[in-house]
Design a protein around this motif. Structure first.
Motif, PDB file in Angstrom:
ATOM      1  N   CYS A 163       0.763   1.685   6.253  1.00 59.96           N
ATOM      2  CA  CYS A 163       0.177   1.397   4.965  1.00 59.96           C
ATOM      3  C   CYS A 163       0.369   2.530   3.987  1.00 59.96           C
ATOM      4  O   CYS A 163       0.931   2.370   2.937  1.00 59.96           O
ATOM      5  N   PHE A 164      -0.161   3.695   4.362  1.00 55.73           N
ATOM      6  CA  PHE A 164      -0.003   4.845   3.504  1.00 55.73           C
ATOM      7  C   PHE A 164       1.061   5.738   4.092  1.00 55.73           C
ATOM      8  O   PHE A 164       1.180   5.875   5.291  1.00 55.73           O
ATOM      9  N   SER A 165       1.801   6.357   3.244  1.00 53.12           N
ATOM     10  CA  SER A 165       2.876   7.213   3.721  1.00 53.12           C
ATOM     11  C   SER A 165       2.301   8.424   4.415  1.00 53.12           C
ATOM     12  O   SER A 165       1.193   8.857   4.146  1.00 53.12           O
ATOM     13  N   LYS A 200      -4.861   1.687   8.114  1.00 49.21           N
ATOM     14  CA  LYS A 200      -4.342   2.329   9.324  1.00 49.21           C
ATOM     15  C   LYS A 200      -5.134   3.600   9.665  1.00 49.21           C
ATOM     16  O   LYS A 200      -4.580   4.696   9.801  1.00 49.21           O
ATOM     17  N   SER A 229       0.291   4.345  -2.539  1.00 52.29           N
ATOM     18  CA  SER A 229       0.017   5.738  -2.191  1.00 52.29           C
ATOM     19  C   SER A 229       1.029   6.675  -2.841  1.00 52.29           C
ATOM     20  O   SER A 229       0.672   7.768  -3.290  1.00 52.29           O
ATOM     21  N   ALA A 246       3.015  11.609   4.026  1.00 54.12           N
ATOM     22  CA  ALA A 246       3.700  12.654   3.274  1.00 54.12           C
ATOM     23  C   ALA A 246       3.404  13.997   3.914  1.00 54.12           C
ATOM     24  O   ALA A 246       2.495  14.123   4.714  1.00 54.12           O
ATOM     25  N   PRO A 250       0.815  -1.222   0.000  1.00 55.57           N
ATOM     26  CA  PRO A 250       0.000   0.000   0.000  1.00 55.57           C
ATOM     27  C   PRO A 250       0.845   1.267   0.000  1.00 55.57           C
ATOM     28  O   PRO A 250       0.422   2.302  -0.505  1.00 55.57           O
ATOM     29  N   HIS A 251       2.035   1.151   0.523  1.00 57.03           N
ATOM     30  CA  HIS A 251       2.935   2.292   0.578  1.00 57.03           C
ATOM     31  C   HIS A 251       3.278   2.754  -0.838  1.00 57.03           C
ATOM     32  O   HIS A 251       3.201   3.943  -1.157  1.00 57.03           O
ATOM     33  N   ILE A 297      -8.088  12.329   5.241  1.00 60.39           N
ATOM     34  CA  ILE A 297      -9.113  11.300   5.082  1.00 60.39           C
ATOM     35  C   ILE A 297      -8.445   9.948   4.904  1.00 60.39           C
ATOM     36  O   ILE A 297      -8.836   8.951   5.508  1.00 60.39           O
ATOM     37  N   LEU A 298      -7.419   9.925   4.077  1.00 58.07           N
ATOM     38  CA  LEU A 298      -6.615   8.712   3.935  1.00 58.07           C
ATOM     39  C   LEU A 298      -5.169   9.109   4.185  1.00 58.07           C
ATOM     40  O   LEU A 298      -4.631   9.938   3.445  1.00 58.07           O
ATOM     41  N   PRO A 299      -4.561   8.551   5.204  1.00 57.77           N
ATOM     42  CA  PRO A 299      -3.184   8.926   5.497  1.00 57.77           C
ATOM     43  C   PRO A 299      -2.315   8.758   4.256  1.00 57.77           C
ATOM     44  O   PRO A 299      -2.351   7.711   3.614  1.00 57.77           O
ATOM     45  N   GLY A 300      -1.579   9.789   3.907  1.00 58.62           N
ATOM     46  CA  GLY A 300      -0.670   9.689   2.767  1.00 58.62           C
ATOM     47  C   GLY A 300      -1.228  10.206   1.458  1.00 58.62           C
ATOM     48  O   GLY A 300      -0.513  10.318   0.489  1.00 58.62           O
ATOM     49  N   LEU A 301      -2.517  10.508   1.416  1.00 56.95           N
ATOM     50  CA  LEU A 301      -3.081  11.030   0.176  1.00 56.95           C
ATOM     51  C   LEU A 301      -3.693  12.408   0.417  1.00 56.95           C
ATOM     52  O   LEU A 301      -4.292  12.636   1.455  1.00 56.95           O
ATOM     53  N   PRO A 302      -3.541  13.293  -0.542  1.00 58.15           N
ATOM     54  CA  PRO A 302      -4.221  14.591  -0.424  1.00 58.15           C
ATOM     55  C   PRO A 302      -5.728  14.354  -0.317  1.00 58.15           C
ATOM     56  O   PRO A 302      -6.251  13.427  -0.931  1.00 58.15           O
TER      57      PRO A 302
END
Lengths: 159, 386
Positions: free
Chosen positions: B17-19, A137, A98, B21, A94-95, B49-54
């Motif tokens: 999971c999500f960066s 997460k 994204s 950023a 997933p990293h 809303i989603l970690p790592g995404l605008p």
């Protein structure tokens, strides 16, 4: 959006990723990116175009998917195949997903934005709130009472 | 316009999971998706809303999920819930072309022992049921769709009768699959007309708490959650219905004081000028009505084998015969789905197949049958896009 038919004598565009790697890309592929299109319209067509927000491995992925997308234009089977690859990537890495999506957004590539957004939407489909939180997460900020109430009301959906 | 902003890529938690950023400092570097939308969270409590995404990318992703998954997404966290409730969510779905249309039917239970709302037309969901309406079981209430929500307005208790008139308003949030209560009306009423015009809900006339005939009119503003009394009708009117066209409210049918029998008048309210005017060519004794496209479809009691179609642009009526034989007393209820008019029988006839009228079809092929059928008698229906 995609390349026009006169790509026989396709021009090569040189781009540089944030980590300094230099890419040579066919103009038709590069122009999928509205950002690059705008930069070329401005002036720097003859120079190396810097992409300070995109790393080399991610840029590889972007180009690869741009090419795939151009190939599958009228091919339903391939379209399906490409759409189904998101689940795998989101589960295993997933990293990277994204980062890819951020790059696509930054480069302003409409076709890939639609594809990668659809990947996430498909990924969410039919999963329970708990699983979604776990995989992405996301912090659960409902009280146990609120959660029980939501669960009760939507039992049909959470089975 | 995306500038050449150097977004430092710092992944503090590589296993995440999500960066994470660097988007707090620079939440927007992109413009193409819903650029008019601004994040509504306060900077202090800003959390993506989603970690790592605008956020606008995340919003676009969530807006692509099929409608039947909305309640699940609304249960993930409060931020997702508030986004899904927000009008912005529908706006993004419209832009993305993912809006789905569902038909909600209030269906009578066997032997007239109550009723329930069910959904027709959703993919794979056979007669999905809504949670029960809160409050006592009611009759003679009004229903209106506003911002993807169903409003159930006033009416009287079905058990106690007209002696128990209510000013309560309930809202069904279709995206979260839940009921909540809105502000009460100023005047308790039943058998009144109501409709949405320009994002506001109007309630007109009806009977009051003592059974008196009402000429009072009130309007609901969803932003303020408030009912306000506005200019009254010239004379009381009840048993009527309403619809909105081109920013104006049309009230038809039912009865009014000072007219013998049924009122043929159409009361038209212009919200911009705050004035009522009237026209003479309404229909009477309407047993079913629905707005489809820019026209009003009615069925009059005197002939239930014809549709009376009103076109507000030239103020004309057109008659369309219904291709059905048998007793003309058997009536219908209307439903609207994907630009077509559905006719649900008011009689339990197992062999009756729902008739479907497509006003845009080639002449001669406007009528078809549809597999859509409520599980019992259709008491009323609304169409909600989301």
């Amino acid at each position: 959006m995609a390349s026009t038919s006169n790509s026989t004598s396709s021009k090569i565009i040189t781009l540089r990723s944030s980590d300094g790697e230099v890419f040579e890309v066919e103009e038709s592929v590069a122009l999928e990116s509205n950002l690059i299109r705008r930069m070329m319209e401005d002036d720097c067509a003859n120079n190396i175009i810097p992409l300070p927000n995109v790393t080399a491995p991610i840029f590889y992925l972007v180009i690869e998917h741009c090419k795939k997308h151009a190939e599958m234009k009228d091919n339903k089977e391939k379209k399906k195949e490409l759409r189904s690859q998101g689940e795998e990537l989101l589960k295993s890495d997933p990293h990277t997903y994204s980062n890819l999506m951020e790059a696509v957004n930054y480069l302003d590539i409409k076709s890939l934005m639609d594809l990668t957004a659809q990947w996430l939407a498909d990924f969410l489909k039919g999963k329970s709130p708990r699983l979604i939180r776990e995989l992405l997460k996301i912090k659960n900020d409902f009280t146990p009472e609120e959660e029980a109430e939501i669960l009760e009301r939507n039992r049909w959906a959470f089975d | 316009m995306p500038g050449l902003v150097v977004g430092e890529k710092r992944f503090t938690e590589p296993e995440m999971c999500f960066s994470t950023a660097n988007q707090k400092k620079n939440p927007r570097t992109h413009s193409k998706i819903a650029s008019q939308l601004t994040p509504d969270a306060q900077p202090d409590s800003y959390c993506p809303i989603l970690p790592g995404l605008p956020d606008d990318v995340a919003k676009y992703c969530l807006a692509l999920v099929p409608r039947c998954d909305f309640p699940i997404m609304g249960a993930v966290c409060k931020q997702w819930r508030s986004f899904i409730r927000n009008k912005e969510f529908i706006t993004i779905r419209k832009e993305a072309g993912t809006v789905e249309e569902w038909l909600y039917v209030l269906t009578g239970d066997p032997e007239g022992k109550g009723s329930h709302w069910e959904v027709l037309g959703c993919v794979g969901g056979e007669h999905q049921l809504l949670p029960p309406m809160p409050g006592p079981m009611k009759a003679a209430f009004g229903v209106v769709v506003l911002d993807g929500n169903l409003l159930v307005i006033a009416g009287h208790s079905a058990d106690v009768g007209p002696g128990s008139v209510s000013a309560d308003v309930y809202q069904y949030e279709s995206r979260l699959n839940r009921w909540s209560m809105l502000a009460k009306m100023n005047v308790a009423r039943y058998d009144f007309a109501c409709a949405e015009v320009g994002g506001m809900v109007y309630a007109v006339g009806g009977y009051g708490a003592d059974g008196e005939n009402l000429c009072s009119v009130e309007v609901y503003d969803p932003e303020k959650n408030e009912w306000t009394i506005i200019e009254s009708l010239r004379r009381p009117r009840w048993g009527c219905f309403a619809c909105g066209f081109e920013g104006k409210l049309y009230v038809m049918g039912g009865r009014s004081s000072f007219t013998i029998g049924n009122s043929r008048f159409v009361d038209v309210y212009d919200p911009k000028r705050h004035t009522w005017c009237e026209m003479k060519n309404g229909c009477v004794m309407v047993t079913a009505h629905a707005v489809l496209g820019k026209k009003l479809f009615c069925m009059e009691w005197k002939n239930q084998r014809k549709l009376a179609v009103y076109n507000p642009t030239d103020n004309s009526w057109q008659m369309v015969p219904i291709p059905l034989t048998g007793s003309s007393r058997i009536g219908f209820r209307f439903g609207i789905l994907n630009g077509k008019l559905l006719l649900f029988s008011l009689q339990e006839e197992p062999e009756y197949q729902t008739l479907l009228y497509d006003p845009d079809a080639k002449p001669g092929s406007e009528w078809k049958t549809s597999a859509l059928k409520p599980s019992g008698l259709c008491l009323c229906s609304v169409t909600i896009k989301a």
